[in-house]
Design a protein around this motif. Structure first.
Motif, PDB file in Angstrom:
ATOM      1  N   VAL A   1       0.858  -1.180   0.000  1.00 28.22           N
ATOM      2  CA  VAL A   1       0.000   0.000   0.000  1.00 28.22           C
ATOM      3  C   VAL A   1       0.898   1.235   0.000  1.00 28.22           C
ATOM      4  CG1 VAL A   1      -1.753   1.314   1.254  1.00 28.22           C
ATOM      5  CG2 VAL A   1      -1.824  -1.182   1.299  1.00 28.22           C
ATOM      6  N   LEU A   2       0.618   2.175  -0.900  1.00 28.22           N
ATOM      7  CA  LEU A   2       1.365   3.428  -0.962  1.00 28.22           C
ATOM      8  C   LEU A   2       0.435   4.588  -0.624  1.00 28.22           C
ATOM      9  CD1 LEU A   2       3.783   5.246  -1.634  1.00 28.22           C
ATOM     10  CD2 LEU A   2       3.115   5.096  -4.053  1.00 28.22           C
ATOM     11  N   LEU A   3       0.846   5.395   0.332  1.00 30.54           N
ATOM     12  CA  LEU A   3       0.073   6.550   0.768  1.00 30.54           C
ATOM     13  C   LEU A   3       0.914   7.801   0.563  1.00 30.54           C
ATOM     14  CD1 LEU A   3      -1.016   4.822   4.067  1.00 30.54           C
ATOM     15  CD2 LEU A   3      -2.509   5.213   2.111  1.00 30.54           C
ATOM     16  N   MET A   4       0.317   8.799  -0.061  1.00 34.43           N
ATOM     17  CA  MET A   4       1.011  10.041  -0.353  1.00 34.43           C
ATOM     18  C   MET A   4       0.207  11.210   0.202  1.00 34.43           C
ATOM     19  SD  MET A   4       3.723   9.332  -2.371  1.00 34.43           S
ATOM     20  CE  MET A   4       4.003  11.022  -2.893  1.00 34.43           C
ATOM     21  N   THR A   5       0.906  12.316   0.455  1.00 36.12           N
ATOM     22  CA  THR A   5       0.199  13.553   0.786  1.00 36.12           C
ATOM     23  C   THR A   5       0.995  14.742   0.255  1.00 36.12           C
ATOM     24  OG1 THR A   5      -0.966  14.758   2.526  1.00 36.12           O
ATOM     25  CG2 THR A   5       1.218  13.952   3.069  1.00 36.12           C
ATOM     26  N   TYR A   6       0.271  15.813  -0.055  1.00 36.47           N
ATOM     27  CA  TYR A   6       0.842  17.010  -0.659  1.00 36.47           C
ATOM     28  C   TYR A   6       0.463  18.226   0.188  1.00 36.47           C
ATOM     29  CZ  TYR A   6       1.174  13.820  -4.638  1.00 36.47           C
ATOM     30  OH  TYR A   6       1.453  12.739  -5.451  1.00 36.47           O
ATOM     31  N   PRO A   7       0.982  18.324   1.410  1.00 37.04           N
ATOM     32  CA  PRO A   7       0.524  19.377   2.331  1.00 37.04           C
ATOM     33  C   PRO A   7       0.937  20.791   1.937  1.00 37.04           C
ATOM     34  CG  PRO A   7       2.380  18.208   3.277  1.00 37.04           C
ATOM     35  CD  PRO A   7       2.008  17.471   2.026  1.00 37.04           C
ATOM     36  N   PHE A   8       1.890  20.933   1.015  1.00 38.65           N
ATOM     37  CA  PHE A   8       2.361  22.267   0.643  1.00 38.65           C
ATOM     38  C   PHE A   8       1.705  22.790  -0.625  1.00 38.65           C
ATOM     39  CE2 PHE A   8       5.498  20.567   3.440  1.00 38.65           C
ATOM     40  CZ  PHE A   8       5.965  21.642   4.176  1.00 38.65           C
ATOM     41  N   GLY A   9       0.816  21.999  -1.208  1.00 44.89           N
ATOM     42  CA  GLY A   9       0.107  22.435  -2.402  1.00 44.89           C
ATOM     43  C   GLY A   9       1.050  22.861  -3.512  1.00 44.89           C
ATOM     44  N   ASP A  10       0.824  24.053  -4.042  1.00 45.25           N
ATOM     45  CA  ASP A  10       1.632  24.555  -5.151  1.00 45.25           C
ATOM     46  C   ASP A  10       3.086  24.806  -4.759  1.00 45.25           C
ATOM     47  OD1 ASP A  10      -0.617  24.511  -6.722  1.00 45.25           O
ATOM     48  OD2 ASP A  10      -1.083  26.634  -6.463  1.00 45.25           O
ATOM     49  N   ASN A  11       3.370  24.849  -3.472  1.00 43.01           N
ATOM     50  CA  ASN A  11       4.734  25.081  -3.014  1.00 43.01           C
ATOM     51  C   ASN A  11       5.525  23.785  -2.850  1.00 43.01           C
ATOM     52  OD1 ASN A  11       4.516  27.931  -2.787  1.00 43.01           O
ATOM     53  ND2 ASN A  11       3.369  27.666  -0.884  1.00 43.01           N
ATOM     54  N   GLY A  12       4.884  22.658  -3.149  1.00 42.72           N
ATOM     55  CA  GLY A  12       5.570  21.383  -3.042  1.00 42.72           C
ATOM     56  C   GLY A  12       6.537  21.159  -4.192  1.00 42.72           C
ATOM     57  N   LEU A  13       7.405  20.174  -4.050  1.00 46.69           N
ATOM     58  CA  LEU A  13       8.392  19.851  -5.080  1.00 46.69           C
ATOM     59  C   LEU A  13       7.717  19.546  -6.407  1.00 46.69           C
ATOM     60  CD1 LEU A  13      11.412  19.229  -5.713  1.00 46.69           C
ATOM     61  CD2 LEU A  13      10.889  16.846  -5.128  1.00 46.69           C
ATOM     62  N   LEU A  14       6.605  18.839  -6.349  1.00 51.88           N
ATOM     63  CA  LEU A  14       5.820  18.543  -7.535  1.00 51.88           C
ATOM     64  C   LEU A  14       4.380  18.279  -7.117  1.00 51.88           C
ATOM     65  CD1 LEU A  14       6.746  14.933  -8.774  1.00 51.88           C
ATOM     66  CD2 LEU A  14       7.063  15.752  -6.469  1.00 51.88           C
TER      67      LEU A  14
ATOM     68  N   VAL B   1       2.474  -1.281  -7.052  1.00 51.53           N
ATOM     69  CA  VAL B   1       1.455  -0.769  -6.128  1.00 51.53           C
ATOM     70  C   VAL B   1       0.547   0.247  -6.814  1.00 51.53           C
ATOM     71  CG1 VAL B   1       2.911   1.094  -5.198  1.00 51.53           C
ATOM     72  CG2 VAL B   1       1.087   0.127  -3.795  1.00 51.53           C
ATOM     73  N   VAL B   2       1.092   0.992  -7.745  1.00 56.00           N
ATOM     74  CA  VAL B   2       0.295   1.978  -8.479  1.00 56.00           C
ATOM     75  C   VAL B   2      -0.561   1.287  -9.541  1.00 56.00           C
ATOM     76  CG1 VAL B   2       0.372   4.002  -9.980  1.00 56.00           C
ATOM     77  CG2 VAL B   2       1.935   3.822  -8.027  1.00 56.00           C
ATOM     78  N   LYS B   3       0.039   0.368 -10.290  1.00 58.88           N
ATOM     79  CA  LYS B   3      -0.708  -0.352 -11.319  1.00 58.88           C
ATOM     80  C   LYS B   3      -1.853  -1.156 -10.710  1.00 58.88           C
ATOM     81  CE  LYS B   3       2.873  -2.396 -13.247  1.00 58.88           C
ATOM     82  NZ  LYS B   3       3.667  -3.204 -14.220  1.00 58.88           N
ATOM     83  N   GLY B   4      -1.645  -1.638  -9.482  1.00 61.68           N
ATOM     84  CA  GLY B   4      -2.689  -2.409  -8.808  1.00 61.68           C
ATOM     85  C   GLY B   4      -3.711  -1.554  -8.087  1.00 61.68           C
ATOM     86  N   LYS B   5      -3.559  -0.230  -8.194  1.00 63.89           N
ATOM     87  CA  LYS B   5      -4.470   0.731  -7.562  1.00 63.89           C
ATOM     88  C   LYS B   5      -4.480   0.623  -6.038  1.00 63.89           C
ATOM     89  CE  LYS B   5      -7.532   0.986 -11.576  1.00 63.89           C
ATOM     90  NZ  LYS B   5      -8.925   0.859 -12.092  1.00 63.89           N
ATOM     91  N   HIS B   6      -3.342   0.194  -5.481  1.00 62.49           N
ATOM     92  CA  HIS B   6      -3.213   0.138  -4.028  1.00 62.49           C
ATOM     93  C   HIS B   6      -2.526   1.418  -3.531  1.00 62.49           C
ATOM     94  CE1 HIS B   6      -4.532  -3.988  -4.122  1.00 62.49           C
ATOM     95  NE2 HIS B   6      -3.550  -4.314  -4.956  1.00 62.49           N
ATOM     96  N   TYR B   7      -2.983   2.513  -4.056  1.00 67.51           N
ATOM     97  CA  TYR B   7      -2.357   3.815  -3.848  1.00 67.51           C
ATOM     98  C   TYR B   7      -3.453   4.811  -3.470  1.00 67.51           C
ATOM     99  CZ  TYR B   7      -0.863   8.414  -5.640  1.00 67.51           C
ATOM    100  OH  TYR B   7      -0.604   9.748  -5.791  1.00 67.51           O
ATOM    101  N   ALA B   8      -3.170   5.637  -2.467  1.00 66.04           N
ATOM    102  CA  ALA B   8      -4.167   6.627  -2.040  1.00 66.04           C
ATOM    103  C   ALA B   8      -3.471   7.909  -1.629  1.00 66.04           C
ATOM    104  CB  ALA B   8      -4.995   6.092  -0.874  1.00 66.04           C
TER     105      ALA B   8
END
Length: 365
Positions: free
Chosen positions: A291-304, A320-327
């Motif tokens: 399972v892969l979990l990501m967050t982007y707390p800096f919005g437009d100020n993030g690295l990407l 994990v991404v191809k299997g849609k085990h990503y959130a």
């Protein structure tokens, strides 16, 4: 303390995107656990209507007998003497406000953690339960407003969740007894349970704190029991900071809510630590997990951005991404920041909101 939203250099997200929420920083399921979450607020916040918003008076049976006082607590800067039951409580961080609300106390003044914006859902639930409006706040753009705190003549000041106590203590102590940590390193290392218990001692509310902890334990225990499919699934949690993509679920990182729900860190976690936690775009396969979990707390100020990462061919090639085990754990509703710094008040709400996201990721839907 779970520091998932901060890289090693203690870089801070925007105010609503990190939270243990020091006062010196401004730049930066539902069906099963809802009842437990509500029970936590009921236990922690009290159900009586005899409390008046902003008085700091506990509701229900929260009052401690006079015999419980005086209370003496040591801290990293001296000793705190609490002569009698405190009624008017001031806080110097949003995490300390959460402690007060979890115990059924409406602070007489708090830092403006929302910068004038909407109150997070979990905090609003507590205020509504207490029959209170938004507490009086002070602008902490330039740090703690000592004059504003002094003007409210508090009986006690809670400072269990701030990184600025080393500079603030000498100015706060003449105003009222200050409840804070016993060692300066505890600014980072104490769990929310330890912070709650220490504050409760000074407030004469140890029994109430134990009830809050028990209710929160039940909320996550019920959620884990309802989702046995979580058990043993290896996870990676990554945060996009302004300067790097950060592998935050490194080996010695606090387990946090994820592991209390049954997940475990990946084997790759042993290759990262608090000082070495950057993942280059050429090594995105380091994120591979069940399972892969990501967050982007800096919005437009993030690295990407999320779209930039999700269209990256190497990222798309991950099993994990191809299997849609990503959130993606959202930051807009403050969930990512609450996950990073769970506290006595936010904990059941985190479980309520995070569990269905994990369920979908584990199932690949």
């Amino acid at each position: 303390m779970n520091r998932l939203a901060r890289p090693a250099a203690r870089r801070s997200a925007p105010r609503r995107s990190t939270t243990r929420r020091s006062t010196t920083r401004r730049s930066a399921v539902r069906t099963l656990v809802a009842a437990a979450a509500a029970a936590t607020l009921l236990v922690g916040c009290g159900g009586g209507k005899d409390d008046k918003a902003g008085t700091g008076k506990p509701t229900g049976n929260a009052a401690a007998p006079a015999a419980a006082f005086p209370v003496t607590l040591t801290n990293a800067w001296g000793r705190t003497e609490v002569e009698k039951k405190p009624l008017k409580v001031a806080t110097v961080s949003d995490g300390d406000t959460s402690i007060a609300l979890a115990l059924g106390l409406v602070p007489v003044i708090t830092p403006d953690a929302e910068d004038g914006g909407p109150v997070p859902e979990y905090k609003q639930r507590a205020l509504t339960k207490l029959g209170a409006g938004k507490p009086k706040t002070y602008d902490d753009t330039d740090g703690t407003d000592f004059e504003a705190i002094a003007a409210e003549a508090p009986d006690i000041i809670l400072g269990m969740n701030t990184w600025s106590m080393d500079t603030d203590y000498a100015k706060l102590a003449p105003i009222a007894p200050v409840v804070t940590y016993t060692d300066k390193k505890h600014a980072d290392t104490l769990t929310w349970q330890e912070r709650l218990k220490n504050a409760a001692k000074a407030l004469g509310m140890t029994a109430e704190a134990d009830k809050v902890i028990a209710a929160n334990d039940k909320a996550i225990g019920d959620a884990a029991a309802a989702h046995p499919e979580f058990k043993g699934k290896a996870y990676t949690y990554a945060v996009v900071h302004p300067e790097q993509l950060t592998f935050m679920s490194y080996a010695d990182q606090d387990p946090g809510v994820f592991e209390q729900l049954g997940l475990k860190k990946t084997a790759k976690a042993t290759g990262y630590n608090a000082e070495k936690n950057s993942v280059s775009l050429e090594n995105l396969d380091e994120l591979e997990a069940d399972v892969l979990l990501m967050t982007y707390p800096f919005g437009d100020n993030g690295l990407l951005s999320a779209s930039e990462l999700e269209t990256n061919k190497l990222f798309q090639s991950l099993t994990v991404v191809k299997g849609k085990h990503y959130a993606v754990i959202p930051s807009e509703n403050t969930l990512s920041s609450a996950v990073a710094y769970p506290d006595a008040l936010s904990f059941p709400w985190i479980v309520e909101k995070l569990t269905p996201l994990l369920a979908k990721a584990v199932a690949g839907t």
